[in-house]
Design a protein around this motif. Structure first.
Motif, PDB file in Angstrom:
ATOM      1  N   GLU A 153      -7.916   9.188  -9.346  1.00  0.00           N
ATOM      2  CA  GLU A 153      -7.423   9.489 -10.461  1.00  0.00           C
ATOM      3  C   GLU A 153      -7.752   9.952 -11.522  1.00  0.00           C
ATOM      4  N   LYS A 189       0.695  -1.010   0.790  1.00  0.00           N
ATOM      5  CA  LYS A 189      -0.079   0.289  -0.093  1.00  0.00           C
ATOM      6  C   LYS A 189       0.950   1.030  -0.794  1.00  0.00           C
ATOM      7  N   SER A 215      -1.380   3.870  -4.167  1.00  0.00           N
ATOM      8  CA  SER A 215      -2.622   3.111  -4.395  1.00  0.00           C
ATOM      9  C   SER A 215      -4.026   3.701  -3.910  1.00  0.00           C
ATOM     10  N   VAL A 216      -3.229   3.950  -2.969  1.00  0.00           N
ATOM     11  CA  VAL A 216      -4.906   4.838  -1.430  1.00  0.00           C
ATOM     12  C   VAL A 216      -5.792   5.671  -2.167  1.00  0.00           C
ATOM     13  N   LYS A 223      -5.771   6.158  -5.446  1.00  0.00           N
ATOM     14  CA  LYS A 223      -6.206   5.431  -6.903  1.00  0.00           C
ATOM     15  C   LYS A 223      -7.607   4.959  -5.899  1.00  0.00           C
ATOM     16  N   GLU A 224      -7.561   4.262  -4.636  1.00  0.00           N
ATOM     17  CA  GLU A 224      -8.450   3.255  -4.118  1.00  0.00           C
ATOM     18  C   GLU A 224      -9.966   4.145  -3.759  1.00  0.00           C
ATOM     19  N   LYS A 225      -9.458   5.591  -3.314  1.00  0.00           N
ATOM     20  CA  LYS A 225     -10.146   7.096  -2.803  1.00  0.00           C
ATOM     21  C   LYS A 225     -11.154   7.262  -4.340  1.00  0.00           C
TER      22      LYS A 225
END
Length: 719
Positions: A124, A112, A116-117, A119-121
Motif C-alpha cells: 500500500e 480475496k 487485498s493480496v 495490501k497483505e504483502k
C-alpha cells in the motif's frame, strides 16, 4: 431521515400535499385496505384514488427500507473505525439504494482480490508513491525496496503491479466515478446482440446482428433478447465510446499529466473492474424496467378482461372444442347453474358431423339458448364453422361468440372445480366454465390463477413474485370496484373483497348455506372470524339484493346509514323509494355542498351516496361495450386488402394489439397503424375487450397471418 422528511419527499415526487401522504400512510398502517381507503375515506385523503394510494405505499416502503439500510451501513463503517462526518452526511443524503451501495462499496467486506493480496504483502505505501511521484525512474527505484521473494515479490515490476492493483480497485470504488460512468453508459451506450451460431435457425434471427441505443430499447425487445441469450442462441453486450470515460478516470489523479503506470491503472480499473460491473448493473436495470412494463401491460389487460360487461339473463351453451376427444357441450341457465352436459364429434378424425348437428339442434329445441360460447383453443375455428352451419338451420335467432378460454384447463383440474362438479371430468368442467365466462367474466375468472388468463406479454420472463403481486392487486381492485352479491358469490370471489381472507370467505359461504341467504348486512357479523375490523373493511363492497334494508344493495357503507336516513328525511321520501323517478328527481336537484353542510358530512361522501341512490344495485360494467356476437364464419381466403371488418381486442402489447376478426389467429394492428397521429403506447388507443373497426393491410395465407389497420385503407379494387 424521519417520517416527516419522507412524507415531504413523497408528496413532492407524486405532486401531492404532505397532509395527504401522511394521512394515507397512517390509514394503511392502521390496517385499512387500499380499496376501503379510496372509497370510504375520501375526506381524509383528499379523494386519492387506488393508484395514488398504492404509489404512496410503495414509495414509503422503499424509503423505510432505504433508511434501515443507511443505519446498517453507518454502523458497519463505524465499527471499522472509518466513518467520517463527511461520509456520514453523504450516506444520510442518499435517496437511492444504488447511490448508497456505491458509497459503501470501499468498506464492504470482500473476498480475496488482487488488491487485498497486494495490501497483505505490504504494497500500500508503494501505491501512495505511485500517486505522489511523477518521475518513472524515481518510482522504479522506490519499488526496489519492496522486493521480498518470501512474499512472492521477485522484482520491481511485481511490486509495481501490486501497487497498481490497489489503485485500480480504489479508483473503481469511487462513488462519484461510478455514478458518472453509469449515467454516461446509459445515455451513450449501445446494446449489441450477436448470434452464437449464425447458421442456426431460430425465432431470434432478427437479433443475430442487432444494435440499439440502451436508453431507447423497448421492453419487449429487451425481454426477447434476454430469452434468446438464456436459450443460448444469442450473445449480448453493451458497448460505448470509451475515450470520455478514460478522460474522466484520468482526472481522478491529483498530478497531471499522469505517468505510464497510472495510465495502466486507468485501463485496468475500467476494463477489469468498472466496465463489467456497470454493464451488469445497466443490463439489470433494463431488464427490471422491461419487466415492470410487461407486468403493467399484463395488469392493465387483465383489469379490462375482468371488467368485460356480463351477458345477464341469458341461457348459454358453452363449447370446449377439440379434435380426437370431441367437443364438450355445457348448458347453463341464467344464473350459471349447469343444466346439461354432452359430447359431440364434429371435427376430424371422427367427423360425425350430421350426428353432432342433431344433438346441438335438440339442445336448442330443449332449452331457450340464445348464445353459444365457443372456446378459442384447439379446433376452435373448425368448431365455429360447424356451429355457424347449425344455427343457419335453426328457425329462431341464435348467435355465437368466441370466448378466450385461457386458463380453463387450469380451472378444470383445480380443487375449486372438483368441489363444484365432483361428478364431471376436467374436459366437461371446461365447457361450463366457458359458458360462465360469457355470463360473468369476473365471477368466473377469479377462480383461475391470474397468470393463466392469457393476456400478457413475456409473462414467463419476468419476476413471478412481482407479477403475482401485481395481478392479485388488479383482481382485488376489479372485484371491489364492481361489488359482490354476498348471496350468490363463490368463496373464490369473496376472498378478493377488501379485508376478507380465504378462510373467512369459506365461512361466509358456509353460513349462507346454513341460513339459506343473508337478509341484511348486519348478519355478516355472525360469520366466524369475521371481526369488527374485517366487517368495517368489507361490508361496503358486499351487496344484498331484495334484503330487509334497501341500502344494503348499494355501495353505501353502513357507517353512513344515519346520514342516508337524514337525507331521506330531508327529501321527504322512504328508504324503499330509492331508485324511483320521483326520488331521483329530488336527488338531482340537491345543492350538494349546502346539503353536506346540513347533514354534517363530507361532500365526497354525499356525492357518492347520491350516485349510489340514483342507480341502486347497478353494475358499473354494464356501461361498457357489449361483446361482439356473430352468426356466420369468416375465412382467411375471403379477405382482401382494404376490407373493413369489426373485431374484438384480445390482447394489447408494446408493439400493438391483437384483434379477433373471426379467423383462426387474431390479426395484428401494429402500433404504427393505430392512428394517423404518433402513438407512444397502444393502451392510449385500445384496451382488451374493445370492439374496433379495422381494415385489412396484408394477408399471408401460408402462415395464416393478417395485418390490420385502425386507419382506413383503400380497397384493392379502388387502387
Amino acid at each position: 431521515m424521519d417520517s416527516l422528511v419522507m412524507y415531504k419527499m413523497i408528496a413532492e415526487e407524486l405532486s401531492l400535499k404532505v397532509g395527504q401522504v401522511q394521512t394515507s400512510i397512517e390509514l394503511i398502517e392502521e390496517g385499512n385496505t387500499i380499496p376501503f381507503i379510496a372509497r370510504y375515506r375520501k375526506e381524509r385523503t383528499g379523494e386519492l384514488d387506488e393508484e395514488q394510494l398504492r404509489a404512496i405505499d410503495e414509495r414509503f416502503h422503499y424509503l423505510t427500507q432505504l433508511n434501515q439500510r443507511k443505519e446498517e451501513i453507518i454502523r458497519k463503517i463505524d465499527e471499522q473505525g472509518k466513518l467520517t462526518d463527511e461520509l456520514k452526511l453523504k450516506i444520510e443524503a442518499s435517496n437511492k439504494l444504488q447511490e448508497l451501495e456505491d458509497l459503501y462499496l470501499p468498506y464492504r467486506p470482500k473476498r480475496k482480490t488482487r488488491a487485498s493480496v497486494a495490501k497483505e504483502k505490504g504494497l500500500e505505501p508503494l501505491a501512495r508513491i505511485l500517486l505522489e511521484k511523477t518521475d518513472v525512474e524515481a518510482i522504479q527505484q522506490e519499488a526496489s525496496s519492496f522486493i521480498n521473494p518470501e512474499l512472492g515479490i521477485e522484482n520491481e515490476e511485481t511490486a509495481l503491479q501490486g501497487a497498481m492493483d490497489i489503485l485500480a480497485e480504489e479508483l473503481s470504488e469511487d462513488a462519484d466515478i461510478r455514478k458518472w460512468i453509469r449515467e454516461y453508459t446509459w445515455k451513450q451506450g449501445m446494446f449489441v446482440s450477436k448470434a452464437k451460431d449464425p447458421e442456426e435457425r431460430s425465432v431470434y434471427e432478427m437479433y443475430y446482428d442487432y444494435t440499439e441505443p440502451v436508453h431507447k430499447m423497448p421492453s419487449h425487445r429487451i425481454l426477447a433478447v434476454n430469452r434468446g441469450e438464456r436459450e443460448e442462441f444469442l450473445k449480448i453486450k453493451i458497448t460505448v465510446d470509451e475515450e470520455p470515460i478514460y478522460q474522466r478516470l484520468t482526472a481522478w489523479f491529483p498530478n497531471q499529466p499522469i505517468h505510464s503506470y497510472l495510465e495502466k491503472v486507468v485501463q485496468d480499473s475500467y476494463k477489469r473492474l468498472i466496465a463489467p460491473s456497470i454493464e451488469r448493473e445497466i443490463h439489470a436495470t433494463m431488464t427490471e424496467n422491461a419487466e415492470e412494463q410487461a407486468i403493467h401491460i399484463f395488469s392493465e389487460n387483465l383489469r379490462h378482461l375482468l371488467l368485460q360487461p356480463p351477458i345477464q339473463g341469458k341461457m348459454v351453451l358453452g363449447v370446449d372444442p377439440a379434435y380426437r376427444t370431441g367437443c364438450k357441450l355445457g348448458v347453463v341457465d341464467e344464473t350459471g347453474k349447469m343444466l346439461h352436459i354432452e359430447v359431440i364429434y364434429p371435427t376430424p378424425p371422427v367427423s360425425k358431423v350430421e350426428e353432432s348437428k342433431q344433438i346441438v339442434k335438440q339442445l336448442l329445441d330443449q332449452y331457450p339458448i340464445e348464445i353459444i360460447a365457443i372456446g378459442n383453443g384447439t379446433a376452435s375455428r373448425e368448431t365455429e364453422a360447424f356451429i355457424a352451419d347449425v344455427i343457419k338451420e335453426v328457425s329462431r335467432k341464435v348467435y355465437y361468440i368466441i370466448v378466450n378460454e385461457a386458463g380453463a384447463s387450469v380451472y378444470s383440474a383445480s380443487k375449486i372445480a372438483k368441489e363444484e362438479f365432483p361428478d364431471l371430468d376436467a374436459a366437461r368442467r371446461s365447457a361450463i366454465s366457458i359458458a360462465r365466462r360469457l355470463q360473468d367474466p369476473l365471477a368466473e375468472l377469479v377462480k383461475i390463477d391470474p397468470k393463466s388468463v392469457g393476456v400478457g406479454q413475456y409473462q414467463h420472463d419476468v419476476s413471478q413474485k412481482r407479477l403475482s403481486e401485481s395481478l392479485n392487486t388488479v383482481v382485488e381492485s376489479a372485484v371491489n370496484y364492481v361489488g359482490v352479491n354476498v348471496n350468490t358469490a363463490s368463496s373464490s370471489l369473496l376472498q378478493y373483497v377488501s379485508g376478507i381472507s380465504a378462510s373467512v370467505a369459506k365461512n361466509i359461504v358456509k353460513k349462507r348455506e346454513e341460513i339459506g341467504r343473508f337478509q341484511k348486512r348486519e348478519e355478516l357479523k355472525e360469520v366466524p372470524r369475521l371481526g369488527a375490523k374485517t366487517f368495517e373493511q368489507c361490508i361496503g363492497f358486499l351487496r344484498i339484493n331484495d334484503g330487509n334494508n334497501a341500502l344494503d344493495k348499494t355501495p353505501i357503507h353502513p357507517e353512513s346509514y344515519p346520514v342516508a336516513e337524514q337525507l331521506f328525511s330531508l327529501l321527504q321520501v322512504e328508504v324503499d323509494q330509492i331508485g324511483t323517478p320521483e326520488t331521483n328527481q329530488r336527488l338531482q336537484q340537491l345543492d350538494v355542498e349546502r346539503t353536506a353542510e346540513q347533514l354534517q358530512c363530507g361532500v365526497p361522501t354525499l356525492r357518492d351516496m347520491i350516485e349510489a341512490l340514483l342507480r341502486p344495485g347497478r353494475d358499473p360494467r354494464e356501461e361498457l361495450q357489449a361483446p361482439l356476437l356473430r352468426s356466420d364464419v369468416l375465412k382467411i381466403e375471403d379477405l382482401k386488402v382494404g376490407m373493413q371488418l369489426q373485431g374484438t381486442v384480445r390482447n394489447v402489447v408494446d408493439f400493438g394489439a391483437f384483434v379477433d376478426i373471426g379467423l383462426k389467429n387474431d390479426g395484428l394492428v401494429h402500433i404504427s397503424k393505430m392512428s394517423e397521429k404518433f402513438v407512444k403506447n397502444p393502451m392510449d388507443i385500445v384496451t382488451v375487450g374493445d370492439i374496433v373497426d379495422v381494415w385489412v393491410v396484408n394477408v399471408d395465407i401460408d402462415r395464416e397471418r393478417v395485418g390490420l389497420s385502425m386507419v382506413p385503407v383503400i380497397p384493392q379494387e379502388d387502387q
